[in-house]
Design a protein around this motif. Structure first.
Motif, PDB file in Angstrom:
ATOM      1  N   UNK A  82     -35.178 -31.407  45.781  1.00  0.00           N
ATOM      2  CA  UNK A  82     -33.830 -31.493  46.365  1.00  0.00           C
ATOM      3  C   UNK A  82     -33.707 -30.502  47.522  1.00  0.00           C
ATOM      4  N   UNK A  83     -32.774 -30.794  48.456  1.00  0.00           N
ATOM      5  CA  UNK A  83     -32.686 -29.875  49.600  1.00  0.00           C
ATOM      6  C   UNK A  83     -32.132 -28.497  49.228  1.00  0.00           C
ATOM      7  N   UNK A  84     -32.644 -27.509  49.912  1.00  0.00           N
ATOM      8  CA  UNK A  84     -32.126 -26.140  49.831  1.00  0.00           C
ATOM      9  C   UNK A  84     -30.912 -26.112  50.756  1.00  0.00           C
ATOM     10  N   UNK A  85     -29.765 -25.668  50.214  1.00  0.00           N
ATOM     11  CA  UNK A  85     -28.519 -25.786  50.989  1.00  0.00           C
ATOM     12  C   UNK A  85     -28.030 -24.429  51.507  1.00  0.00           C
ATOM     13  N   UNK A  86     -27.844 -24.359  52.815  1.00  0.00           N
ATOM     14  CA  UNK A  86     -27.229 -23.183  53.444  1.00  0.00           C
ATOM     15  C   UNK A  86     -25.755 -23.484  53.702  1.00  0.00           C
ATOM     16  N   UNK A  87     -24.903 -22.538  53.358  1.00  0.00           N
ATOM     17  CA  UNK A  87     -23.500 -22.621  53.755  1.00  0.00           C
ATOM     18  C   UNK A  87     -23.318 -21.528  54.809  1.00  0.00           C
ATOM     19  N   UNK A  88     -22.920 -21.942  56.019  1.00  0.00           N
ATOM     20  CA  UNK A  88     -22.829 -20.959  57.107  1.00  0.00           C
ATOM     21  C   UNK A  88     -21.360 -20.752  57.471  1.00  0.00           C
ATOM     22  N   UNK A 161     -29.183 -35.913  52.947  1.00  0.00           N
ATOM     23  CA  UNK A 161     -30.371 -35.049  52.872  1.00  0.00           C
ATOM     24  C   UNK A 161     -31.191 -35.380  51.618  1.00  0.00           C
ATOM     25  N   UNK A 162     -30.502 -35.641  50.515  1.00  0.00           N
ATOM     26  CA  UNK A 162     -31.209 -35.991  49.269  1.00  0.00           C
ATOM     27  C   UNK A 162     -31.918 -37.345  49.443  1.00  0.00           C
ATOM     28  N   UNK A 164     -32.842 -38.857  52.150  1.00  0.00           N
ATOM     29  CA  UNK A 164     -33.931 -38.816  53.140  1.00  0.00           C
ATOM     30  C   UNK A 164     -35.108 -37.960  52.673  1.00  0.00           C
ATOM     31  N   UNK A 165     -34.919 -37.235  51.590  1.00  0.00           N
ATOM     32  CA  UNK A 165     -35.974 -36.310  51.146  1.00  0.00           C
ATOM     33  C   UNK A 165     -36.083 -35.099  52.066  1.00  0.00           C
ATOM     34  N   UNK A 166     -34.952 -34.729  52.703  1.00  0.00           N
ATOM     35  CA  UNK A 166     -34.983 -33.550  53.584  1.00  0.00           C
ATOM     36  C   UNK A 166     -35.126 -32.288  52.748  1.00  0.00           C
ATOM     37  N   UNK A 167     -35.730 -31.311  53.341  1.00  0.00           N
ATOM     38  CA  UNK A 167     -35.985 -30.061  52.593  1.00  0.00           C
ATOM     39  C   UNK A 167     -34.804 -29.099  52.678  1.00  0.00           C
ATOM     40  N   UNK A 168     -34.034 -29.195  53.757  1.00  0.00           N
ATOM     41  CA  UNK A 168     -32.928 -28.245  53.950  1.00  0.00           C
ATOM     42  C   UNK A 168     -31.679 -28.968  54.446  1.00  0.00           C
TER      43      UNK A 168
END
Ligand code: GDP
Length: 283
Positions: A82-88, A161-162, A164-168
């Motif tokens: 699953x993607x690693x999620x940044x909250x900015x 993102x999930x 598409x298989x995105x990493x982040x």
């Protein structure tokens, strides 16, 4: 030695005797904060001998190095796919949107597919700006209707993102600080919504601060940290008149470590925080 501390060195070296009040004021103006400035001055006075410009710089450098965290462990994609999620988060104008794009670019250049969520829906310009970055850097950007609920944008982007298989995933949020209550509500809602797709998300909440704004950046960190616990800081505009002291005072007073540094307007002008390099550049 660079910039501010070089001028300080020259100023002291050209004087017969140190003016302690002036030195304390100079150290405060380097954004080191009054507490650290006083500690450095007191230590130098305790030497009980003639203090040189070298002594001052050496003491400041040592205290700064002691008050910076070791380098963070490397960022790694999640093991569960699953993607690693940044909250900015951060107030307008500090370079938040640019930093989201730079971070995405930094990850993509390391072979990590990344999705950007344009959740600063309050400002149409911010959404357009992120879209332009996305086109330029070839990074997918998920947006909503004007004034859409930021949490729904983050939710949709997370799902993409999930799928598409995105990493982040990097969520660029609105920088309103008019009341802490509103900010807290909005950020908690975004967090709850992200957790619907992955109960461990968000994984890293980063505050963007502008190095040229000095004590204001520390105040922003305090406010945001109360509204939404922060895991790290992105310090932008390190190329400008910023002296880097904000990174020291935010870590010293709040224990929030610098994670990335912005050093210009171009997407490549972005780096992982490294204590050794930071201290070298500051002095
Ligand atoms: P936001 O309102 O916080 O999203 O800020 P923006 O991302 O729109 O950036 C505001 C301005 O700061 C823009 O002109 C950016 O190009 C500029 N900016 C962002 N990061 C840096 C940096 O590290 N160095 C310099 N010199 N300018 C920066």
């Amino acid at each position: 030695m660079a910039g501010f501390f070089k001028s300080l060195y020259n100023k002291i070296a050209n004087k017969a005797e140190i003016d302690w009040d002036e030195l304390e004021a100079d150290l405060i103006s380097a954004d080191l904060g009054p507490k650290l400035a006083m500690t450095i001055v007191a230590e130098l006075q305790d030497l009980g001998r003639q203090v040189s410009a070298e002594d001052v710089i050496e003491s400041a450098r040592r205290h700064v190095a002691n008050r910076l965290p070791p380098d963070s462990p490397p960022l790694l994609p999640r093991m569960d796919g699953k993607p690693f999620v940044f909250l900015v988060v951060g107030i307008n104008g500090v370079g938040k949107t640019t930093s989201c794009a730079k971070l995405a670019h930094w990850l993509q250049r390391r072979g990590q597919p990344t999705v950007l969520a344009a959740a600063d829906t309050f400002r149409a310009a911010a959404v357009e700006q992120l879209e332009r970055w996305g086109q330029r850097l070839n990074i997918p950007v998920v947006k909503g209707q004007p004034n859409a609920d930021p949490s729904s944008v983050c939710f949709n982007a997370h799902q993409k993102a999930i799928a598409d298989g995105s990493k982040y995933l990097i969520c660029d949020t609105a920088g309103r600080l008019h009341t802490r209550h509103n900010l807290m509500e909005e950020l908690s809602k975004i967090k709850r919504t992200l957790a619907k797709n992955d109960e461990t998300a968000p994984h890293l909440t980063l505050l963007v601060v502008d190095a040229t704004t000095g004590a204001n950046a520390l105040q922003q960190a305090k406010e945001f940290h109360k509204a939404c616990p922060l895991d790290g800081v992105i310090v932008t505009k390190m190329d400008g008149s910023g002296k880097g002291g904000v990174a020291v005072s935010i870590y010293d007073q709040l224990g929030i470590a610098p994670r990335f540094l912005g050093t210009g307007e171009e997407p490549e002008q972005f780096a992982l925080f490294s204590k050794q390099k930071f201290v070298e550049e500051m002095f």
